[in-house]
Design a protein around this motif. Sequence first.
Motif, mmCIF file in Angstrom:
data_model
loop_
_atom_site.group_PDB
_atom_site.id
_atom_site.type_symbol
_atom_site.label_atom_id
_atom_site.label_comp_id
_atom_site.label_asym_id
_atom_site.label_seq_id
_atom_site.Cartn_x
_atom_site.Cartn_y
_atom_site.Cartn_z
ATOM 1 N N PHE A 268 39.322 5.910 74.166
ATOM 2 C CA PHE A 268 39.656 7.297 73.855
ATOM 3 C C PHE A 268 39.585 8.194 75.087
ATOM 4 O O PHE A 268 39.180 9.352 75.004
ATOM 5 C CB PHE A 268 38.736 7.810 72.741
ATOM 6 N N GLU A 269 40.018 7.655 76.210
ATOM 7 C CA GLU A 269 40.020 8.434 77.454
ATOM 8 C C GLU A 269 40.854 9.709 77.315
ATOM 9 O O GLU A 269 40.546 10.733 77.920
ATOM 10 C CB GLU A 269 40.542 7.588 78.608
ATOM 11 N N SER A 270 41.906 9.665 76.511
ATOM 12 C CA SER A 270 42.779 10.831 76.327
ATOM 13 C C SER A 270 42.035 12.026 75.743
ATOM 14 O O SER A 270 42.473 13.171 75.914
ATOM 15 C CB SER A 270 43.959 10.474 75.414
ATOM 16 N N PHE A 271 40.928 11.778 75.040
ATOM 17 C CA PHE A 271 40.183 12.845 74.385
ATOM 18 C C PHE A 271 38.889 13.193 75.115
ATOM 19 O O PHE A 271 38.060 13.939 74.593
ATOM 20 C CB PHE A 271 39.865 12.464 72.936
ATOM 21 N N SER A 272 38.703 12.653 76.309
ATOM 22 C CA SER A 272 37.470 12.880 77.063
ATOM 23 C C SER A 272 37.664 13.959 78.119
ATOM 24 O O SER A 272 38.756 14.129 78.670
ATOM 25 C CB SER A 272 37.035 11.582 77.753
ATOM 26 N N VAL B 28 37.084 20.963 56.568
ATOM 27 C CA VAL B 28 36.069 20.324 57.395
ATOM 28 C C VAL B 28 36.530 18.943 57.835
ATOM 29 O O VAL B 28 36.941 18.116 57.006
ATOM 30 C CB VAL B 28 34.721 20.216 56.638
ATOM 31 N N PHE B 29 36.443 18.704 59.125
ATOM 32 C CA PHE B 29 36.746 17.394 59.693
ATOM 33 C C PHE B 29 35.445 16.622 59.838
ATOM 34 O O PHE B 29 34.513 17.070 60.506
ATOM 35 C CB PHE B 29 37.415 17.546 61.055
ATOM 36 N N HIS B 30 35.363 15.450 59.186
ATOM 37 C CA HIS B 30 34.192 14.578 59.260
ATOM 38 C C HIS B 30 34.535 13.387 60.153
ATOM 39 O O HIS B 30 35.531 12.703 59.907
ATOM 40 C CB HIS B 30 33.811 14.065 57.872
ATOM 41 N N THR C 163 38.553 17.930 71.212
ATOM 42 C CA THR C 163 39.917 17.608 71.644
ATOM 43 C C THR C 163 40.670 16.856 70.557
ATOM 44 O O THR C 163 41.876 17.073 70.350
ATOM 45 C CB THR C 163 39.888 16.792 72.940
ATOM 46 N N ILE C 164 39.974 15.964 69.840
ATOM 47 C CA ILE C 164 40.608 15.300 68.692
ATOM 48 C C ILE C 164 41.073 16.346 67.684
ATOM 49 O O ILE C 164 42.215 16.307 67.196
ATOM 50 C CB ILE C 164 39.631 14.309 68.020
ATOM 51 N N VAL C 165 40.194 17.297 67.360
ATOM 52 C CA VAL C 165 40.551 18.337 66.383
ATOM 53 C C VAL C 165 41.752 19.139 66.881
ATOM 54 O O VAL C 165 42.700 19.389 66.126
ATOM 55 C CB VAL C 165 39.352 19.261 66.105
ATOM 56 N N GLY C 166 41.729 19.541 68.137
ATOM 57 C CA GLY C 166 42.847 20.304 68.685
ATOM 58 C C GLY C 166 44.157 19.558 68.613
ATOM 59 O O GLY C 166 45.221 20.143 68.345
ATOM 60 N N THR C 167 44.111 18.241 68.822
ATOM 61 C CA THR C 167 45.322 17.424 68.763
ATOM 62 C C THR C 167 45.772 17.209 67.318
ATOM 63 O O THR C 167 46.974 17.235 67.014
ATOM 64 C CB THR C 167 45.087 16.076 69.468
ATOM 65 N N GLY D 236 45.955 17.515 72.924
ATOM 66 C CA GLY D 236 45.949 18.934 72.616
ATOM 67 C C GLY D 236 44.781 19.662 73.260
ATOM 68 O O GLY D 236 43.966 19.074 73.977
ATOM 69 N N ARG D 237 44.699 20.943 72.958
ATOM 70 C CA ARG D 237 43.632 21.771 73.521
ATOM 71 C C ARG D 237 42.292 21.426 72.890
ATOM 72 O O ARG D 237 42.227 20.817 71.814
ATOM 73 C CB ARG D 237 43.941 23.244 73.287
ATOM 74 N N SER D 238 41.238 21.827 73.545
ATOM 75 C CA SER D 238 39.897 21.715 72.987
ATOM 76 C C SER D 238 39.620 22.955 72.152
ATOM 77 O O SER D 238 39.681 24.079 72.662
ATOM 78 C CB SER D 238 38.869 21.586 74.119
#
Length: 250
Positions: free
Chosen positions: A151-155, A181-183, A196-200, A227-229
């Motif tokens: 998951f380098e794309s989200f780091s 809510v994202f779990h 970053t996952i949430v933003g994407t 996506g954005r953070s």
Amino acid sequence: MRKFFLTVAYKGTAYHGWQKQPNAVSVQEKIETSLSTLLQTETAILGSGRTDTGVHATAQVFQLELPNDIDISQIVYRLNKLLPHDIAVSDYKEVNEDTHARFDAVSRSYEYHINTKKNAFTQDLSYYFTHSLDVPLMNEAAESMKAFTDFESFSKVKTDVNTFNCEIFEAIWKPHNELLVFHVSANRFLRGMVRTIVGTLLEVGLHNLTVEGFKNIIESKDRKAAGRSVPAHGLFLTSVKYPQKIYKAD
């Protein structure tokens, strides 16, 4: 000496994250200062991991070593008296001497809270986002993450980790009245990963990104493709789990 794992909740609004650092107020610093006052000796603690500036926790875990003759229940009671109103220790368990709060954790869970209607009382605890979202499509994309490990794309770009590999156990959006809510649960998380996952995923929900496009971002291993953070104030650390064998019998 005896070792304990203590569970602490905090509202992160006033703090520069969990970890103690120079010239900034942190949650760890507040707890260590209060413990040092109680025990009348310099006392250090170790958390299960970092949370960033403004991020909250309902169940962060930290380890504390105490002399055998000290009553942990009294320490917790008196510690809560000293701590500021936005930090509260809720539980404690004795663990084996060689147990490590960070390295022995087998999973961590986070929630990200989005408020779909303006709420005067939760502005520091959720991200106010008014655009209509395709939640089933977001869940399809979120579920697809279980098939990936890198998951380098989200780091965050500047990080000192040796590997970007994580195993995701759960990733799902659930409505809770006016909240969405994202779990998400995994064996480990990278710095900035959840936000970053949430933003994407929001880009998926806005139909600006397809599910296949979301997968392609993961495969690209490129943070610039994601996506954005999203803002820190919607994020909560909700659980840190350990194998049962680390706990001492009552």
